[in-house]
Design a protein around this motif. Structure first.
Motif, PDB file in Angstrom:
ATOM      1  N   VAL A  44       2.111  -4.629  -8.245  1.00  0.00           N
ATOM      2  CA  VAL A  44       1.370  -3.523  -8.863  1.00  0.00           C
ATOM      3  C   VAL A  44       0.295  -3.043  -7.891  1.00  0.00           C
ATOM      4  O   VAL A  44      -0.455  -3.848  -7.334  1.00  0.00           O
ATOM      5  CB  VAL A  44       0.703  -3.950 -10.193  1.00  0.00           C
ATOM      6  N   GLY A  45       0.234  -1.723  -7.683  1.00  0.00           N
ATOM      7  CA  GLY A  45      -0.793  -1.134  -6.827  1.00  0.00           C
ATOM      8  C   GLY A  45      -1.639  -0.153  -7.605  1.00  0.00           C
ATOM      9  O   GLY A  45      -1.273   0.291  -8.710  1.00  0.00           O
ATOM     10  N   ILE A  46      -2.779   0.232  -7.037  1.00  0.00           N
ATOM     11  CA  ILE A  46      -3.683   1.174  -7.690  1.00  0.00           C
ATOM     12  C   ILE A  46      -4.325   2.060  -6.631  1.00  0.00           C
ATOM     13  O   ILE A  46      -4.693   1.591  -5.555  1.00  0.00           O
ATOM     14  CB  ILE A  46      -4.747   0.427  -8.530  1.00  0.00           C
ATOM     15  N   MET A  47      -4.422   3.355  -6.919  1.00  0.00           N
ATOM     16  CA  MET A  47      -5.103   4.315  -6.049  1.00  0.00           C
ATOM     17  C   MET A  47      -6.203   5.009  -6.829  1.00  0.00           C
ATOM     18  O   MET A  47      -6.107   5.164  -8.050  1.00  0.00           O
ATOM     19  CB  MET A  47      -4.127   5.387  -5.528  1.00  0.00           C
ATOM     20  N   ILE A  48      -7.231   5.467  -6.107  1.00  0.00           N
ATOM     21  CA  ILE A  48      -8.313   6.228  -6.723  1.00  0.00           C
ATOM     22  C   ILE A  48      -8.450   7.565  -6.012  1.00  0.00           C
ATOM     23  O   ILE A  48      -8.213   7.668  -4.813  1.00  0.00           O
ATOM     24  CB  ILE A  48      -9.655   5.456  -6.689  1.00  0.00           C
ATOM     25  N   TYR A  49      -8.807   8.592  -6.779  1.00  0.00           N
ATOM     26  CA  TYR A  49      -9.126   9.889  -6.183  1.00  0.00           C
ATOM     27  C   TYR A  49     -10.211  10.540  -7.026  1.00  0.00           C
ATOM     28  O   TYR A  49     -10.517  10.094  -8.133  1.00  0.00           O
ATOM     29  CB  TYR A  49      -7.890  10.792  -6.088  1.00  0.00           C
ATOM     30  N   GLY A  50     -10.810  11.592  -6.492  1.00  0.00           N
ATOM     31  CA  GLY A  50     -11.945  12.199  -7.181  1.00  0.00           C
ATOM     32  C   GLY A  50     -13.207  11.418  -6.888  1.00  0.00           C
ATOM     33  O   GLY A  50     -13.446  10.976  -5.762  1.00  0.00           O
ATOM     34  N   SER A  51     -14.035  11.209  -7.898  1.00  0.00           N
ATOM     35  CA  SER A  51     -15.284  10.474  -7.718  1.00  0.00           C
ATOM     36  C   SER A  51     -14.995   9.023  -7.341  1.00  0.00           C
ATOM     37  O   SER A  51     -14.132   8.371  -7.931  1.00  0.00           O
ATOM     38  CB  SER A  51     -16.111  10.519  -9.007  1.00  0.00           C
TER      39      SER A  51
END
Length: 416
Positions: A44-51
């Motif tokens: 399982v992976g996770i990405m963030i974008y925005g703030s």
């Protein structure tokens, strides 16, 4: 700003993210980390974008705390998404009432600044055309723009899950009142306009508005999943001890049925270059062409030589003609451009998934670099990971802020 890509097919899912982060309005740093493993052992992976933060706490910190404290296998990807949201809800004690009020104030101020800028723009256009600007004109345009924005907020999905009682409304009104006084001082004699501004402030908290929100992309496999899935959340903030968020259904793919597997390319944040590649036309050019077409048809139908004398008929007919053209163009784009691309994606092996995801991020970075009138808000090293059922999360490209040979203890401690 950023550019991120998820490409998903029956073999697995590729995730790619650039490294650019904008500080203020001008400073750009190309070393941000936006792609992580959500579990030390599970695919399982996770990405963030925005703030990059949830209020004052960086997402990187929250993700790594979750990863440290949650080591169990979960049945499907939905469970991982729900588990991460539950973990965030369990950590709301980290945010004081003062911090939550400050978040609400910042959110309301951004929306008020947007509204006042729209008012200034309209009044400037009127002035350029030679119209006289008095208090009546200012108030008319102010009220019109505020009511238009109220309609937008009312049409959005509600994200505030708790009871909206008078105490919550009073708390928001206390925050918004000084902002109204500071940004809209000319409305002091217009209580109806101020009431509308107060309502805008309330709806900016109760309903989703993408200003300063964070995107969270979770992708991979649960223990019982045969095919990969992707879940995308938009997280807005914390207020009244509530995590304010929603699921982005248009960027979520749940492949629970083993008889049917959906493949797709999902862009995040700055999507225009990727959409141009997939659809064959830049989104802004497409919008301009549709607006120009409708306007041209309307002007043609309004010709005095034609029999359409009723303005309402002209407007309805011009919109119907433009909608027909839009539907035909979208049908052509889907059948001749997008569908063949997705058919090809279905058969891509894992290494090609990674290569394509990285290439799409690099295309966006190159386009920003070549745009004379815009900042290079996409750039830096591209982190790429591929997640498959058999191999788990595999890093294809990954930057570290430290040299690995000097920090062997880091890798030794990772699995403790």
């Amino acid at each position: 700003m950023t550019a991120e890509i998820v490409i998903i097919n029956q073999h697995g899912v590729a995730m790619a993210a650039d490294s650019a982060v904008t500080i203020g309005n001008q400073k750009i740093i190309n070393s941000a980390i936006k792609l992580f493993s959500l579990s030390r052992t599970e695919p399982v992976g996770i990405m963030i974008y925005g703030s990059a933060n949830l209020l004052t706490i960086p997402w990187e910190t929250l993700i790594k705390l979750y990863r440290k404290n949650n080591t169990s296998q979960l049945n499907n990807l939905k469970n991982y998404g729900e588990g991460f949201i539950d973990y965030l809800n369990s950590q709301l004690h980290l945010y004081s009432d003062e911090q939550q009020n400050h978040w609400a104030e910042s959110r309301i101020r951004d929306i008020y600044n947007y509204i006042i800028e729209q008012i200034r723009r309209e009044l400037t256009e009127l002035q350029t055309k030679g119209a006289s600007i008095d208090d009546s004109v200012i108030n008319t345009h102010t009220e019109s723009i505020i009511l238009e924005y109220l309609g937008v907020l009312q049409d959005n999905i509600q994200i505030f899950q708790g009871e909206i009682d008078q105490a919550v409304i009073d708390r928001i009104n206390t925050i918004s009142a000084p902002l109204i006084e500071m940004i809209f001082p000319f409305t002091s004699s217009k209580p109806s306009i101020r009431d509308s501004l107060a309502r805008v402030a309330q709806l900016s908290i109760f309903n989703c508005s993408p200003i300063n929100s964070s995107g969270i992309v979770i992708a991979g496999f649960g223990e019982l999943d045969i095919f990969p899935s992707v879940i995308t959340y938009e997280i807005y903030g914390v207020f009244n001890n509530q995590l304010l968020y929603r699921i982005r259904e248009d960027k979520t793919i749940i492949n629970e049925n083993s008889r049917y597997m959906r493949s797709d390319i999902i862009p995040y944040a700055q999507e225009d270059v990727v959409r141009s590649f997939l659809d064959g036309i830049h989104p802004e050019l497409y919008k301009y062409a549709m607006d120009f077409t409708e306007k041209t048809i309307q002007q043609t139908l309004a010709d005095p030589l034609l029999e359409f004398k009723n303005p309402i008929d002209i407007k309805v007919l011009s919109k119907a003609c433009a909608d027909s053209l839009k539907q035909e163009i979208e049908r052509y784009m889907t059948s001749n451009l997008l569908s063949p691309m997705l058919d090809m994606i279905t058969a891509l092996p894992k290494d090609e998934l990674a290569g394509m995801a990285e290439a799409l991020v690099n295309m966006t970075a190159f386009r920003r670099k070549m745009a004379f009138s815009s900042m290079e808000t996409v750039g830096g090293p591209v982190d790429v990971a591929v997640i498959s059922k058999g191999d788990g999360l595999v890093w294809v490209k990954r930057k570290h802020y430290f040299p690995g040979e000097l920090n062997t203890h880091f890798f030794e401690n990772y699995f403790k």
